[in-house]
Design an enzyme around this catalytic site. Structure first.
Site, PDB file in Angstrom:
ATOM      1  N   ASN D 109       0.825  -1.205   0.000  1.00 41.64           N
ATOM      2  CA  ASN D 109       0.000   0.000   0.000  1.00 41.64           C
ATOM      3  C   ASN D 109       0.857   1.252   0.000  1.00 41.64           C
ATOM      4  O   ASN D 109       0.481   2.277  -0.566  1.00 41.64           O
ATOM      5  CB  ASN D 109      -0.928   0.007   1.207  1.00 41.64           C
ATOM      6  CG  ASN D 109      -2.082  -0.939   0.987  1.00 41.64           C
ATOM      7  OD1 ASN D 109      -2.587  -1.025  -0.123  1.00 41.64           O
ATOM      8  ND2 ASN D 109      -2.462  -1.659   2.022  1.00 41.64           N
ATOM      9  N   THR D 154     -29.777  35.138 -21.590  1.00 41.70           N
ATOM     10  CA  THR D 154     -30.110  34.491 -20.318  1.00 41.70           C
ATOM     11  C   THR D 154     -31.315  33.619 -20.608  1.00 41.70           C
ATOM     12  O   THR D 154     -32.114  33.945 -21.509  1.00 41.70           O
ATOM     13  CB  THR D 154     -30.455  35.481 -19.179  1.00 41.70           C
ATOM     14  OG1 THR D 154     -31.672  36.148 -19.507  1.00 41.70           O
ATOM     15  CG2 THR D 154     -29.348  36.498 -18.954  1.00 41.70           C
ATOM     16  N   HIS D 155     -31.440  32.515 -19.903  1.00 39.69           N
ATOM     17  CA  HIS D 155     -32.563  31.589 -20.159  1.00 39.69           C
ATOM     18  C   HIS D 155     -32.623  31.194 -21.636  1.00 39.69           C
ATOM     19  O   HIS D 155     -33.722  30.968 -22.160  1.00 39.69           O
ATOM     20  CB  HIS D 155     -33.911  32.216 -19.786  1.00 39.69           C
ATOM     21  CG  HIS D 155     -34.042  32.674 -18.367  1.00 39.69           C
ATOM     22  ND1 HIS D 155     -34.646  31.921 -17.399  1.00 39.69           N
ATOM     23  CD2 HIS D 155     -33.657  33.816 -17.754  1.00 39.69           C
ATOM     24  CE1 HIS D 155     -34.649  32.597 -16.243  1.00 39.69           C
ATOM     25  NE2 HIS D 155     -34.047  33.753 -16.440  1.00 39.69           N
ATOM     26  N   SER D 277     -21.739  10.782 -40.444  1.00 42.11           N
ATOM     27  CA  SER D 277     -22.634   9.687 -40.074  1.00 42.11           C
ATOM     28  C   SER D 277     -22.380   8.521 -41.019  1.00 42.11           C
ATOM     29  O   SER D 277     -21.992   8.723 -42.167  1.00 42.11           O
ATOM     30  CB  SER D 277     -24.071  10.175 -40.215  1.00 42.11           C
ATOM     31  OG  SER D 277     -24.954   9.103 -40.457  1.00 42.11           O
ATOM     32  N   LYS D 283     -24.332  14.725 -42.965  1.00 37.11           N
ATOM     33  CA  LYS D 283     -24.012  15.124 -41.593  1.00 37.11           C
ATOM     34  C   LYS D 283     -22.589  15.625 -41.426  1.00 37.11           C
ATOM     35  O   LYS D 283     -21.650  15.117 -42.034  1.00 37.11           O
ATOM     36  CB  LYS D 283     -24.257  13.958 -40.623  1.00 37.11           C
ATOM     37  CG  LYS D 283     -25.702  13.594 -40.447  1.00 37.11           C
ATOM     38  CD  LYS D 283     -26.629  14.770 -40.153  1.00 37.11           C
ATOM     39  CE  LYS D 283     -26.310  15.534 -38.901  1.00 37.11           C
ATOM     40  NZ  LYS D 283     -26.777  14.942 -37.689  1.00 37.11           N
ATOM     41  N   ASN D 285     -20.992  16.596 -37.866  1.00 34.45           N
ATOM     42  CA  ASN D 285     -21.399  16.627 -36.461  1.00 34.45           C
ATOM     43  C   ASN D 285     -20.299  17.187 -35.564  1.00 34.45           C
ATOM     44  O   ASN D 285     -19.120  16.922 -35.780  1.00 34.45           O
ATOM     45  CB  ASN D 285     -21.738  15.212 -36.000  1.00 34.45           C
ATOM     46  CG  ASN D 285     -22.923  14.640 -36.743  1.00 34.45           C
ATOM     47  OD1 ASN D 285     -23.863  15.369 -37.065  1.00 34.45           O
ATOM     48  ND2 ASN D 285     -22.868  13.356 -37.049  1.00 34.45           N
ATOM     49  N   GLU D 290     -19.008  17.735 -28.450  1.00 34.04           N
ATOM     50  CA  GLU D 290     -19.892  16.909 -27.623  1.00 34.04           C
ATOM     51  C   GLU D 290     -19.070  16.100 -26.611  1.00 34.04           C
ATOM     52  O   GLU D 290     -19.482  15.918 -25.471  1.00 34.04           O
ATOM     53  CB  GLU D 290     -20.719  15.983 -28.508  1.00 34.04           C
ATOM     54  CG  GLU D 290     -21.750  16.740 -29.350  1.00 34.04           C
ATOM     55  CD  GLU D 290     -22.434  15.845 -30.374  1.00 34.04           C
ATOM     56  OE1 GLU D 290     -21.772  15.444 -31.362  1.00 34.04           O
ATOM     57  OE2 GLU D 290     -23.609  15.533 -30.181  1.00 34.04           O
ATOM     58  N   TYR D 317      -6.088   0.734   5.741  1.00 34.03           N
ATOM     59  CA  TYR D 317      -6.404   0.293   4.388  1.00 34.03           C
ATOM     60  C   TYR D 317      -7.537  -0.724   4.395  1.00 34.03           C
ATOM     61  O   TYR D 317      -7.596  -1.612   5.243  1.00 34.03           O
ATOM     62  CB  TYR D 317      -5.167  -0.349   3.742  1.00 34.03           C
ATOM     63  CG  TYR D 317      -5.456  -0.798   2.332  1.00 34.03           C
ATOM     64  CD1 TYR D 317      -5.569   0.145   1.313  1.00 34.03           C
ATOM     65  CD2 TYR D 317      -5.654  -2.131   2.027  1.00 34.03           C
ATOM     66  CE1 TYR D 317      -5.862  -0.243   0.016  1.00 34.03           C
ATOM     67  CE2 TYR D 317      -5.951  -2.527   0.728  1.00 34.03           C
ATOM     68  CZ  TYR D 317      -6.054  -1.583  -0.272  1.00 34.03           C
ATOM     69  OH  TYR D 317      -6.348  -1.970  -1.548  1.00 34.03           O
ATOM     70  N   GLN D 322      -8.957  -0.192  -3.450  1.00 33.13           N
ATOM     71  CA  GLN D 322      -8.326  -0.585  -4.704  1.00 33.13           C
ATOM     72  C   GLN D 322      -9.133  -0.060  -5.885  1.00 33.13           C
ATOM     73  O   GLN D 322      -8.570   0.310  -6.919  1.00 33.13           O
ATOM     74  CB  GLN D 322      -8.250  -2.123  -4.758  1.00 33.13           C
ATOM     75  CG  GLN D 322      -7.402  -2.667  -5.874  1.00 33.13           C
ATOM     76  CD  GLN D 322      -5.928  -2.388  -5.629  1.00 33.13           C
ATOM     77  OE1 GLN D 322      -5.555  -1.785  -4.614  1.00 33.13           O
ATOM     78  NE2 GLN D 322      -5.110  -2.771  -6.564  1.00 33.13           N
ATOM     79  N   LYS D 325      -8.552   3.416  -7.807  1.00 31.81           N
ATOM     80  CA  LYS D 325      -7.451   3.664  -8.747  1.00 31.81           C
ATOM     81  C   LYS D 325      -7.962   3.955 -10.153  1.00 31.81           C
ATOM     82  O   LYS D 325      -7.536   4.930 -10.789  1.00 31.81           O
ATOM     83  CB  LYS D 325      -6.517   2.448  -8.751  1.00 31.81           C
ATOM     84  CG  LYS D 325      -5.278   2.634  -9.573  1.00 31.81           C
ATOM     85  CD  LYS D 325      -4.169   1.662  -9.184  1.00 31.81           C
ATOM     86  CE  LYS D 325      -4.593   0.217  -9.275  1.00 31.81           C
ATOM     87  NZ  LYS D 325      -3.487  -0.709  -9.035  1.00 31.81           N
TER      88      LYS D 325
END
Lengths: 445, 445, 445, 445
Positions: D109, D154-155, D277, D283, D285, D290, D317, D322, D325
């Site tokens: 460890n 805004t919004h 696509s 397309k 994209n 994204e 521990y 484990q 990780k």
């Protein structure tokens, strides 16, 4: 004075820390704790641990508490810790030793479990009803706009011809799936925890089937240790189920927020679903849709909160579980409200067919051109490359005619709303008959 | 060369960023993409978009790919992006224009959805089977130790007399509820997405009922936009269902970890479920139980990962959804493995009846004393206070005799394992018949 | 009447849905909105947009609102939507056109940001102080029990000799790290958002440095769009920081809950930190520790809730952000309360040195035996295997003497509390001087 | 053969369950475990527990392992469990008893902690550098488009005049805050865990300050129990810090995805950041954006995965750790990659000034009109209502002129990029000097 008071010292800060906001939260549980208590009392009468007269007095007094509560005149004092203590205190104040008998053979956790189960059972039906209302609204919208073209999007880019009816039909069908999940979750709530006591049963021959029947449960949740272990776990399953229709409403709200921008301009939201700004006189904001959108992550967070609180806990009640009450109550209410409002909003949305039609630009017909070539024998991958190379010269097409020709199962020219509606209808009938069954039990309590 | 390559510039870092770890993840999907492709190809044959000879060659080649994969000789190269590209590339290399026809009328997302649905459908049955194995193991354990007393705990403090049988019976009954949730989630997977294309259907008269039948699905998921919108959403529902039996295993593991400490000493874990330390020669650690415990929060995190990725996305496919594949695959596998191992561990746990009996110290009989007084007419709240005041003088009692007297529904003297086993058995029969149905479809593909 | 009212139709259900529980939540923000408003008003006076007399009247009226609030006599009515509307309404009712001028050049979001920033700035100092109290308590406990042996555990199994002082010293040092994180988060709060207006500035020459100084901020958060974009994001960072000391308290609580079971029996909790059961006269439950344990996942869930709400939102204010207020307020309060109580609990914990000493069984000295052999020349891996083979014959050893010999940095014989205390002390001085600086600003407002 | 093998029975399924995917994950840790091992070996030499010749041989062999790894020729076999076992095995195979001595006074460890700390220390600097690259890119973009108007939102509704420079400047300033958080998290990593052994120190006089210096750490993390308790906790703090710049990149990506739709048309993405696509030839994209958007929820999920795994664990521990990780490694890498790519994307974004200008429709000047009236003495609330009533007749205005007049701190006419750039520059210098310091230590190892 707490139920477990044995005369030791009290530390105000500690008591406050332990009590938290239970007194406020518990207000909504009063009628349900009253119901659970009446069932328990009647069962004790059956076992001759209470006389018929005692049972009658306790029922009367408990019913009076519910009435006081409905009139806004029953309050849970901070020193009462919670609703259960407040009710036992009042019964004892009013009925003396008879009040002191009411807790025979049950524990407070028993009561909490029962009250939350009853509350959840009723409110999850509300959620289901609201989800079905959204499904019905989506089906109506789909029928209204079955032939109104709009571009279909992937990656937020125009992809292929679609229609408002097709867009909304997707949500209607989603709700059918979502409600199946709500029903499965509801089945978990439809089992009586009452009589588990502290999780290890009692020497008294508690008649749990009797109390389950009185309270309108379909069955008894048996092993008392399992009953206690299910605290929080069932609540998490219920909220997980709620997040499914909320995800449907979320996506619908995301679409509508963008479709209603001036830049898209596909739809218009009625004034009553918009608010303004304190500073900017020109604003007309889609707050209602934004809050519908927000409900999904909010209830997911409630679900996650409950699940996190359970981590590392051994069997049997642990106080950490007390903190699962707030997210459960809040999550159910948020779900119900957001879905109910979403149904109303969708009913009010107006389509600007001309702008949506204008957005059906020629390139969205390219796939159809490639598939047409494929149908005539060109290998599709070659047809695809050819279409990509000649995109600029693609002629505009009539999107309404285009989608009308797409008739296979699930294609925009074949909405098949009849099937969707039939499924929603059957689910609605289940809600109504279940409500009636429960109401009958409550009346006879 | 990507499927969507149209000849533009390529940037290696960008391609790497977009590809992510799809090539590795997709390895497990190969047989499922092969199955989906065969169904699609047979359907194209029916529509006369492929000749019978082409269909036969494609089936042969696809079957060969699966065989190569099983022999560890089919690899997805990084430049292939994903399994779907790798397969189409090979078909084209081997069959020329016939390979170029295989994508007619379907999209890659169509394929991803189908392969994940098929993978999930099979693996969720594995999860269900593993959950039922844990339930059966818990029921066996309960039967073995039905009369072996131990203290029941609340708040990690000794509370009332209990038994190992009662403790384990709680888990067996929990699994019945958990599996009901898995079945509801499985129903979501049991609908064919194939033929949704890019989410807007196609001009070709795709026979989606035919491919659904070929693949052994009970029904078609209809609206093609709904199909695309369900990506990630169904995966989240499936993992949410998995977290329920994992929560059961989690709690069992927490209990066993503490019960097997020298301080509790109630149970002993066989050596094969323990590991050691690289530094400390004396260690015998319950790693297996700790990893079972960890599976529940880990899969909850997978569920929430998927849910978080969906937030804010509009209708139709968005690339963010690609990232839902990893947590879905990992979550299902973790669930299956942890539950299967948990069943084996519980079968191996040995009880130290003497130590557990010795922990049944007198005070855990106090509640029974108070209830006994209540039965004889003392108001319970008064009996409670009297018992609290005389705790120190409470005589020890025989816990085995005590629990034997508690016979109401769900009490430790009434384990009613028959009912639990019947429910588990019925669920097991459903798993087996469903597996048989799917296997039949796959053989005839 | 809302601030943005322009005379359109109103729908009660919609208004209720949008308002949510803001009126209740906002109560704690009243003094902070008053402070922000005074700063804004004084700045408007400076720009001669208000006369000196108007400024004076507004300050007086705002101060009166705070006083009313402190006396429990200022309420936010549901129809007010929020605290900001309630205050502007009152100012207008009392001061007519002067009240109508107060909003010149600011937006409600500006106000919300400012009030939350001021609230967070103060409450995060409370959290820091509570964390430092826990650190100090842990250091005191460590000093008190520097030489009291107990077994050290890994995997919940006895591993090597340790001491209560060493166990507690770990928490004291952890708090030093945790508080560093709280300070970094506090720095994010120490910048004035006021004057960002709706996120795009204004034509008026707002003197943002002046209002920042008045409110005791170290600097201005400049770009107004950045200011609006930081809503929720800073709140999440603050709660993430809070979860670090809560994780420290969580682990301490987990340990103490198990150490105080009769099975371990290493420590005893004072009665004032325990509660009982409504049913079981014998129970003495560690509720306070359980609720401290629960605070960590609860605040993690609050952090996660905020983060989830932000997902998918474009730049500028979006109404979803309104829902970040509740978890922020709740998370800060929970953090403060749980840490403050944890410090008190640890001060009250009593050690049972004899039982802990008895648990120091011979096998925990095996590692030392192997290392002793290694020191004398045996390769460690061989010494390890030899020690493992002769475990049963290992002689008991004096654990106090054992740990006294372990003197390297960070070993149990070298607690080095002086360094830890110095670090805690420096952090405490920072809290006090910062508080003084802010109090000075507030007095002069 | 495991390090802790003592000759007992082995169960393949159990071993597989326990090993999980450690062998694959650990590959990236090889150079770091080599570094930690060299430092440990040199320290053992100093204590005369290894001879100078043994130290030299071990250093040579360890360096060779790193070289083999870099050449792709060092593999961790499943039966090795993890990197640490694989390395000790090789050392023993090559050097016999000298290899068997390498583990003297350390635990696995200890090694895991050290390797992860070193890995995290380096990768978090990469993350910081990538965040600063994004900040610099945003500042460049802001400078390039300082005067290019666009509507501020805004919004998702047009609100007030803004500019691309103002929009991007917000991200640049956000990065300054975000990097402050990364630095605070980095400080947690800049303390040496090495020498904590199993969490209880050792009898050997380990010179922890020496190994810390060799490895380039600023300080020793002292209390060995604290060191073990910080496993997972620091990792969570690090990922929490990473989610802040990711939230900045997320919002930027969300904006650009929508701004680059044909409906908005404000910006254009270069082809190299777009994909196509497999079905739709038309397309193009924004996959790269994204996936940048997706990185934020994904890393948030990694953070919460770690936090959830810690819940309920006692001190010392536990094997659950484990599983922390994988999310730590993945979260750091995702953060670095997404931020680095985001910087490149923003550099490539092209603005369509004409379309953005055209979207500056008259109503976005309404607030300015109301404030102008307020400046001339009309109470703002009255001016607001007047402006709302006359919205339709509002004249168009020049947005460029409008924003040029807004000059207060943080307003769009006052980008003040100099201050932002200075802050970014100072942070960049810190990264470079820190890297240099570490590189120096590593060279001298």
């Amino acid at each position: 004075m707490t139920l477990w008071d044995k005369g030791g010292p009290v530390d105000a800060a500690i008591v406050r820390f332990c009590t938290g906001n239970d007194p406020e939260l518990d207000a909504v549980l009063i009628p349900f704790d009253v119901a659970g208590s009446i069932a328990h009392v009647r069962m004790l009468g059956r076992l001759r641990l209470l006389t018929a007269r005692e049972v009658a007095r306790l029922r009367r007094e408990l019913t009076a508490i519910r009435a006081l509560h409905e009139a806004g005149r029953f309050s849970i004092r901070p020193e009462d810790e919670d609703v259960h203590t407040a009710i036992e205190r009042r019964l004892t104040e009013r009925l003396g030793d008879t009040g002191r008998r009411v807790h025979t053979g049950r524990s407070r956790n028993d009561q909490v479990l029962t009250a939350l189960r009853l509350y959840g059972r009723e409110t999850l039906l509300d959620v289901t009803e609201a989800a079905l209302a959204l499904g019905a609204s989506a089906a109506r919208f789909a029928a209204r706009h079955a032939r109104t073209p709009m571009p279909g999007y992937t990656h937020t880019r125009r992809a292929m011809p679609s229609s408002f009816g097709f867009w909304a039909g997707a949500f209607a069908e989603a709700i059918v799936d979502d409600v199946a999940g709500l029903r499965a979750a509801w089945d978990l709530l439809d089992q009586s925890p009452l009589g588990a006591a502290a999780g290890f049963g009692t020497l008294l021959p508690l008649d749990r089937a009797f109390t389950a029947r009185l309270l309108g449960f379909s069955r008894v949740q048996r092993n008392a240790q399992h009953v206690q272990n299910s605290r929080g776990k069932i609540e998490a399953a219920v909220l997980a189920a709620c997040t499914q229709p909320l995800a449907t409403a979320h996506r619908m709200a995301v679409d509508l927020i963008w479709y209603s921008t001036p830049e898209f301009g596909f739809v218009r939201l009625p004034d009553r679903f918009c608010t303004g700004s304190s500073l900017m006189p020109n604003k007309r904001n889609p707050d209602v849709l934004e809050l519908i959108r927000a409900a999904c992550p909010a209830v997911c967070a409630d679900e996650f909160r409950i699940k996190s609180l359970l981590a590392g806990l051994p069997s049997g009640y642990n106080r950490d579980l007390q903190l699962t009450k707030e997210p459960f109550l809040r999550g159910l209410r948020s779900s119900r409200d957001a879905l109910a409002i979403a149904a109303r909003v969708l009913d009010g949305v107006e389509v600007d067919a001309a702008r949506a039609r204008a957005a059906c630009t020629p390139e969205i017909f390219a796939t159809d051109a490639a598939l047409e070539a494929a149908r005539q024998g060109v290998p599709f991958r070659s047809a695809y490359r050819a279409a990509a190379a000649t995109l600029a010269s693609l002629a505009a097409s009539d999107p309404a005619a285009n989608i009308a020709r797409k008739r296979h199962v699930g294609a925009p020219g074949n909405l098949d709303l009849r099937t969707t509606r039939a499924a929603l209808g059957a689910q609605g009938r289940w809600v109504r008959s279940t409500r009636a069954r429960i109401a009958r039990a409550m009346r006879n309590l």
